[in-house]
Design a protein around this motif. Structure first.
Motif, short mmCIF file in Angstrom:
data_model
loop_
_atom_site.label_atom_id
_atom_site.label_comp_id
_atom_site.label_asym_id
_atom_site.label_seq_id
_atom_site.Cartn_x
_atom_site.Cartn_y
_atom_site.Cartn_z
N ILE A 17 48.47 50.21 -1.02
CA ILE A 17 48.97 50.00 0.34
C ILE A 17 48.47 51.14 1.21
N LYS A 18 47.97 50.82 2.39
CA LYS A 18 47.53 51.85 3.33
C LYS A 18 48.73 52.65 3.80
N LYS A 19 48.49 53.90 4.16
CA LYS A 19 49.57 54.78 4.63
C LYS A 19 50.28 54.21 5.85
N SER A 20 49.55 53.52 6.71
CA SER A 20 50.13 53.01 7.95
C SER A 20 50.84 51.67 7.78
N ASP A 21 50.60 50.94 6.70
CA ASP A 21 51.20 49.62 6.53
C ASP A 21 52.72 49.63 6.53
N PRO A 22 53.38 50.48 5.73
CA PRO A 22 54.84 50.48 5.77
C PRO A 22 55.39 50.85 7.15
N ARG A 23 54.69 51.74 7.86
CA ARG A 23 55.13 52.10 9.20
C ARG A 23 55.13 50.88 10.10
N LYS A 24 54.05 50.13 10.06
CA LYS A 24 53.93 48.93 10.90
C LYS A 24 54.95 47.88 10.48
N ASN A 25 55.00 47.58 9.19
CA ASN A 25 55.85 46.50 8.70
C ASN A 25 57.33 46.82 8.78
N ALA A 26 57.69 48.08 8.58
CA ALA A 26 59.10 48.49 8.65
C ALA A 26 59.51 48.84 10.08
N LYS A 27 58.54 48.82 10.98
CA LYS A 27 58.77 49.11 12.40
C LYS A 27 59.41 50.49 12.60
N GLU A 40 59.39 66.88 6.21
CA GLU A 40 60.59 67.26 6.94
C GLU A 40 61.69 66.23 6.70
N ASN A 41 62.89 66.52 7.18
CA ASN A 41 64.01 65.60 7.01
C ASN A 41 63.78 64.31 7.79
N VAL A 42 64.14 63.20 7.16
CA VAL A 42 64.01 61.87 7.75
C VAL A 42 65.38 61.23 7.72
N THR A 43 65.71 60.44 8.74
CA THR A 43 67.02 59.81 8.77
C THR A 43 67.16 58.78 7.66
N THR A 44 68.39 58.50 7.28
CA THR A 44 68.63 57.50 6.24
C THR A 44 68.22 56.11 6.71
N VAL A 45 68.26 55.87 8.00
CA VAL A 45 67.82 54.57 8.53
C VAL A 45 66.33 54.37 8.25
N VAL A 46 65.54 55.40 8.51
CA VAL A 46 64.10 55.33 8.27
C VAL A 46 63.82 55.20 6.77
N LEU A 47 64.51 55.99 5.96
CA LEU A 47 64.35 55.90 4.50
C LEU A 47 64.67 54.50 4.01
N SER A 48 65.75 53.92 4.53
CA SER A 48 66.16 52.58 4.14
C SER A 48 65.10 51.54 4.50
N LYS A 49 64.54 51.65 5.70
CA LYS A 49 63.50 50.71 6.13
C LYS A 49 62.27 50.79 5.23
N VAL A 58 65.30 55.06 -2.94
CA VAL A 58 64.95 56.29 -2.24
C VAL A 58 64.41 57.35 -3.21
N SER A 59 64.89 57.36 -4.43
CA SER A 59 64.39 58.33 -5.41
C SER A 59 62.95 58.04 -5.83
#
Length: 75
Positions: A17-27, A40-49, A58-59
Motif C-alpha cells: 500500500i502506498k504511504k498516501s493511500d490510507p490518508r486518502k481512504n481514511a480521509k 509525534e502524538n496522534v489523536t485516537t480518532v486518527v489512529l482509529s481511522k 493500534v498495536s
C-alpha cells in the motif's frame, strides 16, 4: 517515552500500500500524516481511522519507545 510508527510503514510495505493511500481512504489530513512521519502524538480518532482502513489493531501500527532505548544525537 516516544512514539514510533515504524510498524505502520512496515505494514503498508507488507500489504503493498502506498504511504498516501490510507490518508486518502481514511480521509485524514496531510498534517495528520506528517505527524505520523515525525513520530509525534496522534489523536485516537486518527489512529482509529487508519486502523479501520488497514483492518488492524493500534498495536499493529505504533509502539512506545522507552526513554532508555531512544537514540540520542551526538552533541
Amino acid at each position: 517515552m516516544k512514539m514510533s510508527y515504524n510498524k505502520l510503514w512496515k505494514l503498508q510495505i507488507d500489504k503493498q500500500i502506498k504511504k498516501s493511500d490510507p490518508r486518502k481512504n481514511a480521509k485524514i489530513s496531510f498534517s495528520s500524516l506528517a505527524t505520523f512521519t515525525q513520530d509525534e502524538n496522534v489523536t485516537t480518532v486518527v489512529l482509529s481511522k487508519i486502523c479501520q482502513e488497514l483492518k488492524c489493531d493500534v498495536s499493529d501500527i505504533m509502539e512506545f519507545i522507552p526513554a532508555s532505548e531512544q537514540k540520542t544525537l551526538p552533541s
